[in-house]
Write a protein that holds these residues in place. Structure first.
Motif, PDB file in Angstrom:
ATOM      1  N   GLN A   1      20.853   7.564  26.702  1.00 61.45           N
ATOM      2  CA  GLN A   1      22.294   7.342  27.003  1.00 61.45           C
ATOM      3  C   GLN A   1      22.417   7.271  28.647  1.00 61.45           C
ATOM      4  O   GLN A   1      23.668   7.231  29.510  1.00 61.45           O
ATOM      5  CB  GLN A   1      22.686   8.228  26.711  1.00 61.45           C
ATOM      6  N   GLY A   2      21.212   7.838  29.178  1.00 62.26           N
ATOM      7  CA  GLY A   2      20.970   7.950  31.086  1.00 62.26           C
ATOM      8  C   GLY A   2      21.635   9.264  30.996  1.00 62.26           C
ATOM      9  O   GLY A   2      22.054   9.774  30.884  1.00 62.26           O
ATOM     10  N   THR A   3      20.763   9.407  32.626  1.00 60.78           N
ATOM     11  CA  THR A   3      20.721  10.641  33.228  1.00 60.78           C
ATOM     12  C   THR A   3      21.251  10.444  34.439  1.00 60.78           C
ATOM     13  O   THR A   3      20.720   9.116  35.317  1.00 60.78           O
ATOM     14  CB  THR A   3      19.499  11.859  32.998  1.00 60.78           C
ATOM     15  N   GLN A   4      22.163  11.134  35.256  1.00 59.32           N
ATOM     16  CA  GLN A   4      23.021  10.942  36.094  1.00 59.32           C
ATOM     17  C   GLN A   4      22.058  11.074  37.531  1.00 59.32           C
ATOM     18  O   GLN A   4      21.953  12.843  37.324  1.00 59.32           O
ATOM     19  CB  GLN A   4      24.553  11.418  36.190  1.00 59.32           C
ATOM     20  N   VAL A   5      21.860  10.660  38.670  1.00 58.65           N
ATOM     21  CA  VAL A   5      21.003  10.960  39.664  1.00 58.65           C
ATOM     22  C   VAL A   5      21.386  10.797  40.722  1.00 58.65           C
ATOM     23  O   VAL A   5      22.519  10.321  40.834  1.00 58.65           O
ATOM     24  CB  VAL A   5      20.091  10.445  39.881  1.00 58.65           C
ATOM     25  N   THR A   6      22.341  12.067  41.445  1.00 59.44           N
ATOM     26  CA  THR A   6      23.200  12.285  43.060  1.00 59.44           C
ATOM     27  C   THR A   6      22.417  12.319  44.116  1.00 59.44           C
ATOM     28  O   THR A   6      21.470  13.297  44.334  1.00 59.44           O
ATOM     29  CB  THR A   6      24.589  12.899  42.383  1.00 59.44           C
ATOM     30  N   VAL A   7      21.914  12.215  44.929  1.00 60.39           N
ATOM     31  CA  VAL A   7      21.890  12.103  46.164  1.00 60.39           C
ATOM     32  C   VAL A   7      22.825  12.723  47.321  1.00 60.39           C
ATOM     33  O   VAL A   7      23.416  11.435  47.343  1.00 60.39           O
ATOM     34  CB  VAL A   7      20.807  11.490  46.942  1.00 60.39           C
ATOM     35  N   ALA A   8      22.979  13.240  48.285  1.00 64.22           N
ATOM     36  CA  ALA A   8      23.738  13.599  49.333  1.00 64.22           C
ATOM     37  C   ALA A   8      23.165  13.812  50.083  1.00 64.22           C
ATOM     38  O   ALA A   8      21.885  14.281  50.428  1.00 64.22           O
ATOM     39  CB  ALA A   8      24.126  15.200  49.135  1.00 64.22           C
ATOM     40  N   SER A   9      23.257  13.196  51.334  1.00 65.94           N
ATOM     41  CA  SER A   9      22.738  12.723  52.283  1.00 65.94           C
ATOM     42  C   SER A   9      23.229  13.473  53.746  1.00 65.94           C
ATOM     43  O   SER A   9      24.451  14.588  53.285  1.00 65.94           O
ATOM     44  CB  SER A   9      23.815  11.791  53.234  1.00 65.94           C
TER      45      SER A   9
ATOM     46  N   GLU B   1      19.256  17.297  47.602  1.00 65.18           N
ATOM     47  CA  GLU B   1      19.503  16.651  48.730  1.00 65.18           C
ATOM     48  C   GLU B   1      18.611  14.987  50.039  1.00 65.18           C
ATOM     49  O   GLU B   1      17.603  14.863  48.347  1.00 65.18           O
ATOM     50  CB  GLU B   1      19.233  17.629  50.001  1.00 65.18           C
ATOM     51  N   ALA B   2      19.057  14.311  50.340  1.00 68.58           N
ATOM     52  CA  ALA B   2      17.904  12.846  51.041  1.00 68.58           C
ATOM     53  C   ALA B   2      16.759  13.482  51.013  1.00 68.58           C
ATOM     54  O   ALA B   2      16.656  14.454  51.866  1.00 68.58           O
ATOM     55  CB  ALA B   2      18.916  12.718  51.822  1.00 68.58           C
ATOM     56  N   GLY B   3      15.924  12.739  50.984  1.00 68.59           N
ATOM     57  CA  GLY B   3      14.786  13.252  50.951  1.00 68.59           C
ATOM     58  C   GLY B   3      13.939  14.042  49.984  1.00 68.59           C
ATOM     59  O   GLY B   3      12.979  14.476  50.048  1.00 68.59           O
ATOM     60  N   GLY B   4      14.317  14.561  49.217  1.00 62.44           N
ATOM     61  CA  GLY B   4      14.212  15.181  47.834  1.00 62.44           C
ATOM     62  C   GLY B   4      13.572  14.294  46.983  1.00 62.44           C
ATOM     63  O   GLY B   4      13.614  13.438  46.719  1.00 62.44           O
ATOM     64  N   SER B   5      13.308  15.341  45.770  1.00 64.19           N
ATOM     65  CA  SER B   5      12.586  14.986  44.438  1.00 64.19           C
ATOM     66  C   SER B   5      13.429  15.193  43.288  1.00 64.19           C
ATOM     67  O   SER B   5      13.715  16.012  43.083  1.00 64.19           O
ATOM     68  CB  SER B   5      11.141  15.386  44.367  1.00 64.19           C
ATOM     69  N   LEU B   6      12.609  14.398  41.917  1.00 58.21           N
ATOM     70  CA  LEU B   6      13.621  14.469  41.073  1.00 58.21           C
ATOM     71  C   LEU B   6      12.070  14.353  39.978  1.00 58.21           C
ATOM     72  O   LEU B   6      11.297  12.810  39.987  1.00 58.21           O
ATOM     73  CB  LEU B   6      14.716  14.036  40.629  1.00 58.21           C
ATOM     74  N   ARG B   7      12.636  14.732  38.673  1.00 59.28           N
ATOM     75  CA  ARG B   7      10.915  14.187  37.925  1.00 59.28           C
ATOM     76  C   ARG B   7      11.896  14.007  37.193  1.00 59.28           C
ATOM     77  O   ARG B   7      12.711  14.661  35.477  1.00 59.28           O
ATOM     78  CB  ARG B   7      10.041  15.087  37.765  1.00 59.28           C
ATOM     79  N   LEU B   8      12.499  12.376  36.452  1.00 60.62           N
ATOM     80  CA  LEU B   8      12.647  12.242  34.792  1.00 60.62           C
ATOM     81  C   LEU B   8      11.712  12.033  33.915  1.00 60.62           C
ATOM     82  O   LEU B   8      11.367  11.304  34.098  1.00 60.62           O
ATOM     83  CB  LEU B   8      13.481  10.698  34.879  1.00 60.62           C
ATOM     84  N   SER B   9      12.321  12.875  32.957  1.00 56.75           N
ATOM     85  CA  SER B   9      11.404  12.492  31.675  1.00 56.75           C
ATOM     86  C   SER B   9      12.472  11.776  30.315  1.00 56.75           C
ATOM     87  O   SER B   9      14.120  11.807  30.428  1.00 56.75           O
ATOM     88  CB  SER B   9      11.077  13.638  31.108  1.00 56.75           C
TER      89      SER B   9
ATOM     90  N   LEU C   1      14.245  10.671  47.554  1.00 64.03           N
ATOM     91  CA  LEU C   1      15.103   9.941  47.657  1.00 64.03           C
ATOM     92  C   LEU C   1      16.386  10.310  48.951  1.00 64.03           C
ATOM     93  O   LEU C   1      16.700  10.917  49.545  1.00 64.03           O
ATOM     94  CB  LEU C   1      15.605  10.931  46.295  1.00 64.03           C
ATOM     95  N   GLU C   2      17.240   8.625  48.511  1.00 56.29           N
ATOM     96  CA  GLU C   2      17.914   8.607  49.358  1.00 56.29           C
ATOM     97  C   GLU C   2      18.913   8.434  48.725  1.00 56.29           C
ATOM     98  O   GLU C   2      19.357   8.218  47.368  1.00 56.29           O
ATOM     99  CB  GLU C   2      17.651   6.828  49.883  1.00 56.29           C
ATOM    100  N   ARG C   3      20.521   8.163  49.483  1.00 52.53           N
ATOM    101  CA  ARG C   3      21.837   8.247  48.670  1.00 52.53           C
ATOM    102  C   ARG C   3      21.768   7.133  47.874  1.00 52.53           C
ATOM    103  O   ARG C   3      22.831   6.600  47.084  1.00 52.53           O
ATOM    104  CB  ARG C   3      23.347   8.427  50.077  1.00 52.53           C
ATOM    105  N   GLU C   4      21.644   5.768  48.342  1.00 48.81           N
ATOM    106  CA  GLU C   4      21.130   4.637  47.805  1.00 48.81           C
ATOM    107  C   GLU C   4      20.658   4.637  46.502  1.00 48.81           C
ATOM    108  O   GLU C   4      21.266   3.611  45.397  1.00 48.81           O
ATOM    109  CB  GLU C   4      20.801   3.630  48.154  1.00 48.81           C
ATOM    110  N   ASP C   5      19.924   5.912  46.332  1.00 48.51           N
ATOM    111  CA  ASP C   5      19.570   6.174  45.164  1.00 48.51           C
ATOM    112  C   ASP C   5      20.102   6.537  43.494  1.00 48.51           C
ATOM    113  O   ASP C   5      20.176   6.341  42.716  1.00 48.51           O
ATOM    114  CB  ASP C   5      17.809   6.912  44.735  1.00 48.51           C
ATOM    115  N   THR C   6      21.499   6.741  44.125  1.00 48.75           N
ATOM    116  CA  THR C   6      22.807   7.485  43.476  1.00 48.75           C
ATOM    117  C   THR C   6      22.959   6.580  42.224  1.00 48.75           C
ATOM    118  O   THR C   6      23.501   6.089  42.152  1.00 48.75           O
ATOM    119  CB  THR C   6      23.949   8.361  44.286  1.00 48.75           C
ATOM    120  N   GLY C   7      23.431   7.133  41.445  1.00 47.20           N
ATOM    121  CA  GLY C   7      23.145   6.045  40.236  1.00 47.20           C
ATOM    122  C   GLY C   7      22.874   7.142  39.187  1.00 47.20           C
ATOM    123  O   GLY C   7      22.285   8.264  38.250  1.00 47.20           O
TER     124      GLY C   7
END
Length: 127
Positions: free
Chosen positions: A119-127, A13-21, A85-91
């Motif tokens: 190869q990439g990892t998908q991040v999806t932020v829902a508003s 959700e928007a405002g949340g956090s993720l940690r990529l490795s 995180l913001e919706r615009e960070d989706t990608g």
């Protein structure tokens, strides 16, 4: 042969956090610039954050102190902590590395300066 494998993406959700490795195998990440790029809808791949061999970070202007990049050379891993995180960070988020600059990061923010990619990892932020 270098292999970069990302993990940690997902939906939040928007405002949340993720940690990529990004786990690196096949070569040592020391003396190399490591970084994260992303490709969001309708845009070219852009630099999110890079970190040089001494741990010095640089961030894209849109980050605005929300993300933190770090590296652990002993574990051959690079991290990207993403907060507020913001919706615009989706990608799609890609780990990248380059070894053409003696451990420093290229001054340009061009993806073409990086020769190794995951190869990439998908991040999806829902508003």
């Amino acid at each position: 042969q270098a292999l970069l494998v990302e993990s940690g993406g997902g939906s939040v959700e928007a405002g949340g956090s993720l940690r990529l490795s990004c786990a690196v195998s096949g070569y040592s990440p020391s003396r190399k610039c490591m970084g994260w790029f992303r490709q969001t809808s309708g845009k070219e791949r852009e630099e999110v954050a890079v970190i040089d061999d001494d741990g010095g970070p640089r961030y894209g202007e849109f980050v605005k102190a929300r993300f933190i990049i770090s590296r652990d050379n002993a574990k051959n891993t690079v991290y990207l902590q993403m907060n507020s995180l913001e919706r615009e960070d989706t990608g799609a988020y890609y780990c990248a590395a380059t070894d053409g600059y003696g451990g420093a990061c290229p001054r340009s923010r061009a993806a073409s300066d990086f020769g190794y990619w995951g190869q990439g990892t998908q991040v999806t932020v829902a508003s």
